[in-house]
Design a protein around this motif. Sequence first.
Motif, PDB file in Angstrom:
ATOM      1  N   GLY A  15       0.812  -1.213   0.000  1.00  0.00           N
ATOM      2  CA  GLY A  15       0.000   0.000   0.000  1.00  0.00           C
ATOM      3  C   GLY A  15       0.836   1.249   0.000  1.00  0.00           C
ATOM      4  N   ALA A  16       0.132   2.358  -0.054  1.00  0.00           N
ATOM      5  CA  ALA A  16       0.817   3.657  -0.055  1.00  0.00           C
ATOM      6  C   ALA A  16       1.362   3.990   1.319  1.00  0.00           C
ATOM      7  CB  ALA A  16      -0.149   4.743  -0.507  1.00  0.00           C
ATOM      8  N   GLU A  17       0.791   3.373   2.326  1.00  0.00           N
ATOM      9  CA  GLU A  17       1.182   3.670   3.704  1.00  0.00           C
ATOM     10  C   GLU A  17       2.360   2.789   4.120  1.00  0.00           C
ATOM     11  OE1 GLU A  17      -1.099   3.454   7.977  1.00  0.00           O
ATOM     12  OE2 GLU A  17      -2.266   3.574   6.153  1.00  0.00           O
ATOM     13  N   ALA A  18       3.291   3.365   4.849  1.00  0.00           N
ATOM     14  CA  ALA A  18       4.418   2.590   5.377  1.00  0.00           C
ATOM     15  C   ALA A  18       4.042   2.073   6.762  1.00  0.00           C
ATOM     16  CB  ALA A  18       5.660   3.460   5.459  1.00  0.00           C
ATOM     17  N   PHE A  19       4.216   0.784   6.985  1.00  0.00           N
ATOM     18  CA  PHE A  19       3.895   0.162   8.270  1.00  0.00           C
ATOM     19  C   PHE A  19       5.170  -0.101   9.047  1.00  0.00           C
ATOM     20  CE2 PHE A  19       0.079  -0.718   5.923  1.00  0.00           C
ATOM     21  CZ  PHE A  19      -0.930  -0.743   6.873  1.00  0.00           C
ATOM     22  N   THR A  20       5.097   0.032  10.353  1.00  0.00           N
ATOM     23  CA  THR A  20       6.207  -0.288  11.240  1.00  0.00           C
ATOM     24  C   THR A  20       5.783  -1.438  12.137  1.00  0.00           C
ATOM     25  OG1 THR A  20       5.475   1.208  12.986  1.00  0.00           O
ATOM     26  CG2 THR A  20       6.909   2.149  11.269  1.00  0.00           C
ATOM     27  N   SER A  21       6.721  -1.964  12.892  1.00  0.00           N
ATOM     28  CA  SER A  21       6.393  -3.014  13.863  1.00  0.00           C
ATOM     29  C   SER A  21       5.367  -2.506  14.869  1.00  0.00           C
ATOM     30  CB  SER A  21       7.653  -3.472  14.593  1.00  0.00           C
ATOM     31  OG  SER A  21       8.565  -4.021  13.682  1.00  0.00           O
ATOM     32  N   ASP A  22       5.470  -1.243  15.254  1.00  0.00           N
ATOM     33  CA  ASP A  22       4.506  -0.660  16.194  1.00  0.00           C
ATOM     34  C   ASP A  22       3.097  -0.653  15.605  1.00  0.00           C
ATOM     35  OD1 ASP A  22       6.496  -0.221  18.061  1.00  0.00           O
ATOM     36  OD2 ASP A  22       6.821   1.863  17.454  1.00  0.00           O
ATOM     37  N   ASP A  23       2.993  -0.391  14.292  1.00  0.00           N
ATOM     38  CA  ASP A  23       1.686  -0.411  13.638  1.00  0.00           C
ATOM     39  C   ASP A  23       1.071  -1.809  13.689  1.00  0.00           C
ATOM     40  OD1 ASP A  23       1.853   2.314  12.903  1.00  0.00           O
ATOM     41  OD2 ASP A  23       2.959   1.785  11.084  1.00  0.00           O
ATOM     42  N   VAL A  24       1.909  -2.831  13.520  1.00  0.00           N
ATOM     43  CA  VAL A  24       1.426  -4.210  13.576  1.00  0.00           C
ATOM     44  C   VAL A  24       0.935  -4.524  14.993  1.00  0.00           C
ATOM     45  CG1 VAL A  24       2.059  -6.640  13.283  1.00  0.00           C
ATOM     46  CG2 VAL A  24       2.921  -4.925  11.669  1.00  0.00           C
ATOM     47  N   VAL A  25       1.671  -4.075  15.991  1.00  0.00           N
ATOM     48  CA  VAL A  25       1.252  -4.275  17.381  1.00  0.00           C
ATOM     49  C   VAL A  25      -0.081  -3.567  17.630  1.00  0.00           C
ATOM     50  CG1 VAL A  25       1.837  -3.803  19.794  1.00  0.00           C
ATOM     51  CG2 VAL A  25       3.586  -4.672  18.238  1.00  0.00           C
ATOM     52  N   ASP A  26      -0.254  -2.354  17.062  1.00  0.00           N
ATOM     53  CA  ASP A  26      -1.519  -1.629  17.198  1.00  0.00           C
ATOM     54  C   ASP A  26      -2.673  -2.384  16.542  1.00  0.00           C
ATOM     55  OD1 ASP A  26      -0.190   0.360  18.569  1.00  0.00           O
ATOM     56  OD2 ASP A  26      -0.075   1.724  16.851  1.00  0.00           O
ATOM     57  N   LEU A  27      -2.415  -2.969  15.351  1.00  0.00           N
ATOM     58  CA  LEU A  27      -3.437  -3.788  14.687  1.00  0.00           C
ATOM     59  C   LEU A  27      -3.835  -4.966  15.573  1.00  0.00           C
ATOM     60  CD1 LEU A  27      -2.143  -4.052  10.994  1.00  0.00           C
ATOM     61  CD2 LEU A  27      -4.239  -2.933  11.763  1.00  0.00           C
ATOM     62  N   ALA A  28      -2.844  -5.612  16.156  1.00  0.00           N
ATOM     63  CA  ALA A  28      -3.101  -6.765  17.018  1.00  0.00           C
ATOM     64  C   ALA A  28      -3.904  -6.350  18.248  1.00  0.00           C
ATOM     65  CB  ALA A  28      -1.782  -7.416  17.432  1.00  0.00           C
ATOM     66  N   THR A  29      -3.558  -5.221  18.822  1.00  0.00           N
ATOM     67  CA  THR A  29      -4.287  -4.730  19.997  1.00  0.00           C
ATOM     68  C   THR A  29      -5.753  -4.469  19.638  1.00  0.00           C
ATOM     69  OG1 THR A  29      -2.259  -3.738  20.852  1.00  0.00           O
ATOM     70  CG2 THR A  29      -4.334  -2.927  21.763  1.00  0.00           C
ATOM     71  N   ALA A  30      -5.976  -3.875  18.466  1.00  0.00           N
ATOM     72  CA  ALA A  30      -7.346  -3.606  18.018  1.00  0.00           C
ATOM     73  C   ALA A  30      -8.125  -4.899  17.799  1.00  0.00           C
ATOM     74  CB  ALA A  30      -7.319  -2.781  16.738  1.00  0.00           C
TER      75      ALA A  30
END
Length: 119
Positions: A15-30
Amino acid sequence: MINVQEFARRLSTLGAEAFTSDDVVDLATAADIRISADLEIDADLAQRLLDRISPALPVTGAQIAASQWPPPMSSRSTAPPMTFSSPGAVDGPTDQPTRPRSSRPAHSGRRPGSRRPGR
């Protein structure tokens, strides 16, 4: 299986958005999933995380967690080919009349006759 950092890298390539490890952790939390940076992500977990991303990405959890990346072209959704009718400049709107430029000199900032001499 892939780690969180690799999952984030693969998401960034989609995608156009850059993901970080923190973003993945946020997805998991959600998604109410306990996750840490050293956790291995399998196809099921990857799919649960992908379900939290909007708009949906064109891959499945199994494809993103697979050892072969990117997925083979046949399994990826592709956009229809685009055809352009004529290359070159785009014409502007024709319904707007153009005003001729005047060749009058620029005003000096004062209106003529605004000062009354001799009073």
